[in-house]
Write an enzyme that holds these catalytic residues in place. Structure first.
Site, PDB file in Angstrom:
ATOM      1  N   SER A  65      59.990  -8.252  -2.449  1.00 28.27           N
ATOM      2  CA  SER A  65      58.813  -8.983  -1.978  1.00 28.27           C
ATOM      3  C   SER A  65      59.218 -10.273  -1.294  1.00 28.27           C
ATOM      4  O   SER A  65      58.451 -10.839  -0.524  1.00 28.27           O
ATOM      5  CB  SER A  65      57.920  -9.375  -3.159  1.00 28.27           C
TER       6      SER A  65
ATOM      7  N   HIS B 185      58.656  -2.782   2.717  1.00 28.78           N
ATOM      8  CA  HIS B 185      57.850  -3.461   1.703  1.00 28.78           C
ATOM      9  C   HIS B 185      56.489  -2.796   1.551  1.00 28.78           C
ATOM     10  O   HIS B 185      55.601  -2.940   2.395  1.00 28.78           O
ATOM     11  CB  HIS B 185      57.712  -4.945   2.085  1.00 28.78           C
TER      12      HIS B 185
ATOM     13  N   GLU C  48      55.375  -3.226   5.346  1.00 25.80           N
ATOM     14  CA  GLU C  48      56.096  -4.150   6.237  1.00 25.80           C
ATOM     15  C   GLU C  48      57.524  -3.625   6.374  1.00 25.80           C
ATOM     16  O   GLU C  48      58.195  -3.401   5.362  1.00 25.80           O
ATOM     17  CB  GLU C  48      56.138  -5.562   5.633  1.00 25.80           C
TER      18      GLU C  48
ATOM     19  N   ASN D 205      53.283 -11.889   1.923  1.00 29.65           N
ATOM     20  CA  ASN D 205      53.590 -12.746   0.780  1.00 29.65           C
ATOM     21  C   ASN D 205      53.699 -14.219   1.136  1.00 29.65           C
ATOM     22  O   ASN D 205      53.629 -15.083   0.268  1.00 29.65           O
ATOM     23  CB  ASN D 205      54.860 -12.270   0.078  1.00 29.65           C
TER      24      ASN D 205
END
Ligand SMILES: NC(=O)c1ccc[n+]([C@@H]2O[C@H](COP(=O)([O-])OP(=O)(O)OC[C@H]3O[C@@H](n4cnc5c(N)ncnc54)[C@H](O)[C@@H]3O)[C@@H](O)[C@H]2O)c1
Length: 282
Positions: free
Chosen positions: A119, A140, A152, A190
């Site tokens: 992450s 991701h 991602e 994130n």
């Protein structure tokens, strides 16, 4: 590059289990690896129960359910982890991830792609000076991985463009919507979402509103899940660790300072849904 046929998912926790499930549902042969047999057992039960629900909702047939189950091999032995792509979803710890990739490199072909579901750890740092750097990228997924559409794809400093293309293609085969970005602390989601969690905890600390009230308001404005429900779903340990890594990577700016409230929750093992208590009780 050769098309992907076999996928090895390392880590059978919240994310690894969901990734293994969606890969098998999409027709791939899957190796699900974890060092902890109990986690493998939990993952197998969770996948089976989810597939059963899909049959109940007539999304898949009973025979498809059996075929999907047959496509996943659960193992706690690393020697079984040979595949066209490794998707790593083990704990958010740079050393552990690097050590795992180094071990996997020894038993896999020189064409195997290494993807990390981290992450927040720098994808470039994970692969720097490694002989697999050109075959290394971030992939991701979002929680729950078998449902959430976004993936991602993170380009590290050394990632080959053919690898990025293969990952984009693979994501589409998994029914996902891939978005390619360069390696930066927190990538896209994130980084932007950090404020969603941090400001909510700041409001709580200031006693401006309750957990329930903040979640209710954010959901009423259109967010699918309030910040506290989302932290409980993600896992307090995972979310707190991401906050720390992003904060440190950006030179510890005050605006992204991790919350003491969350630090205390982690220390008390109130990790959210996975331990039965976080901001809410389950
Ligand atoms: N939880 C989320 O919402 C979320 C979302 C996107 C990405 N991620 C990332 O995915 C990764 C996994 O997160 P999670 O929430 O599934 O964690 P988790 O704690 O649920 O599971 C981690 C698993 O890794 C296993 N493990 C630890 N060391 C291992 C090793 N050396 N080899 C094999 N297995 C090992 C553990 O036994 C455990 O089952 C982390 O990098 C995290 O940052 C998490």
């Amino acid at each position: 590059m050769e098309p992907i046929k076999k996928i090895c998912v390392c880590g059978a926790g919240t994310m690894g289990s969901g990734i293994a499930q969606i890969a098998a549902q999409s027709g791939f042969n899957v190796i699900q690896f974890d060092v902890n047999s109990e986690m493998l057992f939990k993952s197998q039960s969770a996948i089976e129960s989810d597939l059963k629900k899909l049959v109940g909702r007539e999304k898949i047939t009973a025979s498809q359910q059996e075929e999907i189950k047959q496509r996943i091999v659960f193992t706690s032995e690393i020697k079984n982890c040979c595949a066209d792509i490794i998707i790593e979803a083990v704990v958010e710890n740079k050393k552990i991830k690097q050590q795992l990739f180094d071990e996997l490199c020894l038993i896999n072909d020189s064409t195997t792609i290494f993807a990390t579901n981290t992450s927040s750890i720098s994808v470039s740092e994970l692969s720097v000076n490694k002989n697999y750097a050109s075959r290394f990228a971030g992939m991701h997924f979002f929680n729950p991985a078998q449902i959430m559409k976004l993936v991602e794809i993170i380009r590290a400093a050394g990632t080959g463009e053919d690898v990025i293309e293969t990952l984009v293609q693979l994501s589409k085969q998994l029914g996902k919507t891939p978005v390619v970005c360069n390696d930066a602390p927190g990538f896209i989601v994130n980084r932007v979402a950090r404020h969603y969690y941090l400001e909510a905890m700041q409001l709580l600390e200031e006693e401006a509103a309750s957990v329930e009230a903040i979640d209710k308001v954010m959901e009423a404005t259109g967010f699918k899940m309030g910040p506290f429900k989302l932290m409980d779903l993600i896992g307090m340990d995972v979310n707190y660790s991401v906050s720390n890594i992003v904060w440190e990577a950006l030179g510890k700016p005050e605006r992204l300072k991790p919350s003491t409230i969350q630090k205390n929750k982690v220390a008390a093992n109130e990790l959210g849904k996975k331990t039965g208590k976080g901001f809410y009780e389950y």
